[in-house]
Design an enzyme around this catalytic site. Structure first.
Site, PDB file in Angstrom:
ATOM      1  N   ASN A   7     -10.093  34.059  42.331  1.00 12.71           N
ATOM      2  CA  ASN A   7      -8.781  33.586  42.786  1.00 12.71           C
ATOM      3  C   ASN A   7      -8.745  33.664  44.318  1.00 12.71           C
ATOM      4  OD1 ASN A   7      -6.055  33.775  43.729  1.00 12.71           O
ATOM      5  ND2 ASN A   7      -5.377  34.078  41.624  1.00 12.71           N
ATOM      6  N   ASP A   9      -6.176  32.742  46.330  1.00 10.93           N
ATOM      7  CA  ASP A   9      -4.805  32.666  46.875  1.00 10.93           C
ATOM      8  C   ASP A   9      -4.670  33.403  48.209  1.00 10.93           C
ATOM      9  OD1 ASP A   9      -4.084  31.395  44.540  1.00 10.93           O
ATOM     10  OD2 ASP A   9      -2.902  33.064  43.740  1.00 10.93           O
ATOM     11  N   HIS A  10      -5.324  34.578  48.294  1.00 10.66           N
ATOM     12  CA  HIS A  10      -5.048  35.403  49.478  1.00 10.66           C
ATOM     13  C   HIS A  10      -5.792  34.956  50.732  1.00 10.66           C
ATOM     14  CE1 HIS A  10      -2.196  37.532  47.296  1.00 10.66           C
ATOM     15  NE2 HIS A  10      -3.047  38.078  46.446  1.00 10.66           N
ATOM     16  N   HIS A  43      -3.034  29.756  42.419  1.00  9.28           N
ATOM     17  CA  HIS A  43      -1.670  29.780  41.883  1.00  9.28           C
ATOM     18  C   HIS A  43      -0.785  28.981  42.837  1.00  9.28           C
ATOM     19  CE1 HIS A  43       1.867  32.482  40.278  1.00  9.28           C
ATOM     20  NE2 HIS A  43       2.141  31.187  40.217  1.00  9.28           N
ATOM     21  N   ARG A  45       2.513  28.287  43.679  1.00  9.30           N
ATOM     22  CA  ARG A  45       3.830  28.853  43.379  1.00  9.30           C
ATOM     23  C   ARG A  45       4.927  27.884  43.793  1.00  9.30           C
ATOM     24  NH1 ARG A  45       3.464  34.790  42.516  1.00  9.30           N
ATOM     25  NH2 ARG A  45       5.692  34.642  42.329  1.00  9.30           N
ATOM     26  N   ARG A  49       4.200  29.952  48.789  1.00  7.41           N
ATOM     27  CA  ARG A  49       4.003  31.017  49.766  1.00  7.41           C
ATOM     28  C   ARG A  49       2.551  31.142  50.228  1.00  7.41           C
ATOM     29  NH1 ARG A  49       5.043  36.365  46.124  1.00  7.41           N
ATOM     30  NH2 ARG A  49       6.974  35.240  45.701  1.00  7.41           N
ATOM     31  N   HIS A  50       1.603  30.719  49.385  1.00  5.98           N
ATOM     32  CA  HIS A  50       0.208  30.769  49.852  1.00  5.98           C
ATOM     33  C   HIS A  50      -0.494  29.425  49.615  1.00  5.98           C
ATOM     34  CE1 HIS A  50      -0.108  32.112  45.703  1.00  5.98           C
ATOM     35  NE2 HIS A  50       0.095  33.392  45.964  1.00  5.98           N
ATOM     36  N   GLU A  70      -3.070  28.164  38.093  1.00  5.54           N
ATOM     37  CA  GLU A  70      -1.982  29.012  37.589  1.00  5.54           C
ATOM     38  C   GLU A  70      -0.678  28.405  38.045  1.00  5.54           C
ATOM     39  OE1 GLU A  70      -2.071  33.005  38.992  1.00  5.54           O
ATOM     40  OE2 GLU A  70      -4.065  33.342  38.209  1.00  5.54           O
ATOM     41  N   THR A 100       3.758  39.761  43.427  1.00 10.49           N
ATOM     42  CA  THR A 100       2.741  39.075  42.652  1.00 10.49           C
ATOM     43  C   THR A 100       3.283  38.928  41.239  1.00 10.49           C
ATOM     44  OG1 THR A 100       0.419  39.147  41.940  1.00 10.49           O
ATOM     45  CG2 THR A 100       1.567  41.261  42.082  1.00 10.49           C
ATOM     46  N   THR A 101       2.537  38.247  40.365  1.00 10.36           N
ATOM     47  CA  THR A 101       3.044  38.023  39.007  1.00 10.36           C
ATOM     48  C   THR A 101       3.301  39.367  38.333  1.00 10.36           C
ATOM     49  OG1 THR A 101       1.553  36.137  38.985  1.00 10.36           O
ATOM     50  CG2 THR A 101       2.626  36.695  36.916  1.00 10.36           C
ATOM     51  N   GLU A 151      -4.619  34.697  28.621  1.00 10.43           N
ATOM     52  CA  GLU A 151      -5.164  35.602  29.627  1.00 10.43           C
ATOM     53  C   GLU A 151      -4.397  36.908  29.469  1.00 10.43           C
ATOM     54  OE1 GLU A 151      -5.749  34.291  33.722  1.00 10.43           O
ATOM     55  OE2 GLU A 151      -5.337  36.329  34.401  1.00 10.43           O
ATOM     56  N   HIS A 191      -5.636  40.420  36.424  1.00  8.15           N
ATOM     57  CA  HIS A 191      -4.551  41.022  37.211  1.00  8.15           C
ATOM     58  C   HIS A 191      -4.827  42.494  37.488  1.00  8.15           C
ATOM     59  CE1 HIS A 191      -0.776  41.504  39.191  1.00  8.15           C
ATOM     60  NE2 HIS A 191      -0.614  40.205  39.111  1.00  8.15           N
ATOM     61  N   GLY A 192      -4.965  42.785  38.766  1.00  5.81           N
ATOM     62  CA  GLY A 192      -5.139  44.166  39.212  1.00  5.81           C
ATOM     63  C   GLY A 192      -6.548  44.712  39.064  1.00  5.81           C
ATOM     64  N   GLY A 213      -8.691  38.268  42.020  1.00  2.00           N
ATOM     65  CA  GLY A 213      -8.415  37.769  43.356  1.00  2.00           C
ATOM     66  C   GLY A 213      -8.378  38.836  44.425  1.00  2.00           C
ATOM     67  N   HIS A 214      -7.335  39.663  44.378  1.00  3.45           N
ATOM     68  CA  HIS A 214      -7.051  40.554  45.502  1.00  3.45           C
ATOM     69  C   HIS A 214      -8.220  41.472  45.844  1.00  3.45           C
ATOM     70  CE1 HIS A 214      -5.051  43.903  47.655  1.00  3.45           C
ATOM     71  NE2 HIS A 214      -4.360  42.910  48.175  1.00  3.45           N
TER      72      HIS A 214
HETATM   73  N1  PXP Z   1      -4.307  36.304  36.629  1.00  2.63           N
HETATM   74  C1  PXP Z   1      -3.034  35.909  36.868  1.00  2.63           C
HETATM   75  C2  PXP Z   1      -2.308  35.191  35.784  1.00  2.63           C
HETATM   76  C3  PXP Z   1      -2.415  36.142  38.105  1.00  2.63           C
HETATM   77  O1  PXP Z   1      -1.155  35.740  38.318  1.00  2.63           O
HETATM   78  C4  PXP Z   1      -3.154  36.783  39.115  1.00  2.63           C
HETATM   79  C5  PXP Z   1      -2.532  37.008  40.457  1.00  2.63           C
HETATM   80  O2  PXP Z   1      -2.321  35.782  41.067  1.00  2.63           O
HETATM   81  C6  PXP Z   1      -4.476  37.159  38.831  1.00  2.63           C
HETATM   82  C7  PXP Z   1      -5.013  36.932  37.575  1.00  2.63           C
HETATM   83  C8  PXP Z   1      -5.321  37.834  39.848  1.00  2.63           C
HETATM   84  O3  PXP Z   1      -4.810  39.102  40.095  1.00  2.63           O
HETATM   85  P1  PXP Z   1      -5.429  39.987  41.246  1.00  2.63           P
HETATM   86  O4  PXP Z   1      -5.173  39.266  42.545  1.00  2.63           O
HETATM   87  O5  PXP Z   1      -4.689  41.271  41.133  1.00  2.63           O
HETATM   88  O6  PXP Z   1      -6.906  40.101  40.962  1.00  2.63           O
END
Ligand code: PXP
Length: 238
Positions: A7, A9-10, A43, A45, A49-50, A70, A100-101, A151, A191-192, A213-214
């Site tokens: 991901n 996004d950042h 994503h 949004r 925002r990004h 996303e 974040t989500t 997911e 996520h996370g 992503g992050h």
């Molecule tokens: N999956 C979904 C559905 C998300 O919304 C996100 C955050 O955009 C991620 C995965 C990735 O999460 P992270 O940036 O914490 O790895």
């Protein structure tokens, strides 16, 4: 062997902090693919925002692996997906004020709204994944509304404050993976997740793709994107 969706996004978050043209998430996506990413996730949004519309358009033309978009289940976003045709759409809940989500989709509560959107995306040839908490009822409902995949939201496991809570959350993910397979759904997770906590989830098996992503982008700032992607790919492919 599980796949890694990166991901980006950042990368766009840093660009938007200055409202300039760099760093470009399109360049980051190409580098992630060269480092072995199995897919690219962005994503788009509602508040932009990004990631911007232009990013998704160029990524659609340049991503060589799989593009996972996303997005929230709205008229605007479904029309964008129908026009750009990502390989996969992951439907997520979206709140304006969140960082974040937060949490998975309430598929049961929103079934009537989701079903026609999922049907339209399916008719366009797009694989539809629903981002859900590790909850059997929500997973079964994801199949009933026409989803191809879920997911599983791993955020609660990742944020668990104690070892005991972490074990409880990991067990919920294990059961959710089984439930997804029993419901004939492809099971993704995300996520996370980071370079430490992903190992225990990978050890459960049964996940098709991790969307991360992050942690990858954070590590990339220090060691470079190529190394950051390779290191995560090694972990998810164990
Ligand atoms: N999956 C979904 C559905 C998300 O919304 C996100 C955050 O955009 C991620 C995965 C990735 O999460 P992270 O940036 O914490 O790895």
């Amino acid at each position: 062997m599980a796949k890694l969706g990166v991901n980006v996004d950042h990368i766009a978050t840093v660009r938007q902090a200055r409202g300039t043209i760099e760093p470009d998430p399109v360049t980051a996506a190409l580098l992630a693919e060269l480092a072995g990413a199995d897919g690219i996730t962005v994503h788009l949004r509602e508040d932009r925002r990004h990631i911007q519309d232009r990013d998704v358009e160029i990524l659609r033309a340049t991503v060589q692996t799989r593009l996972n978009l996303e997005m929230a289940a709205t008229d605007e976003m479904v029309a964008i997906a129908e026009r750009l045709l990502p390989d996969q759409v992951t439907l997520v809940p979206e709140k304006r004020q969140e960082l974040t989500t937060e949490g998975g989709l309430d598929v049961i509560g929103n079934a009537a709204q989701l079903r026609p959107y999922i049907a339209r995306l399916g008719q366009a040839g797009i694989v539809v994944s629903l981002f859900v908490d590790p909850d059997a009822a929500q997973i079964k409902a994801s199949r009933e509304v026409g989803g191809n995949a879920v997911e599983i939201h791993t955020g609660t496991y990742c944020d668990a404050p104690t070892e005991a809570r972490r074990a409880t959350e990991l067990e919920k993910i294990r059961q959710a993976i089984s439930c997804g397979h029993e419901s004939a759904l492809v099971v993704n997770a995300g996520h996370g997740l980071n370079y430490r906590n992903v190992r225990e989830v990978v050890a459960l098996g049964g996940v098709e793709e991790y969307n991360i992503g992050h942690a990858i982008i954070s590590r990339a700032l220090l060691v470079g994107l190529d190394r950051a992607v390779r290191e995560m790919a090694t972990l998810v492919r164990c």
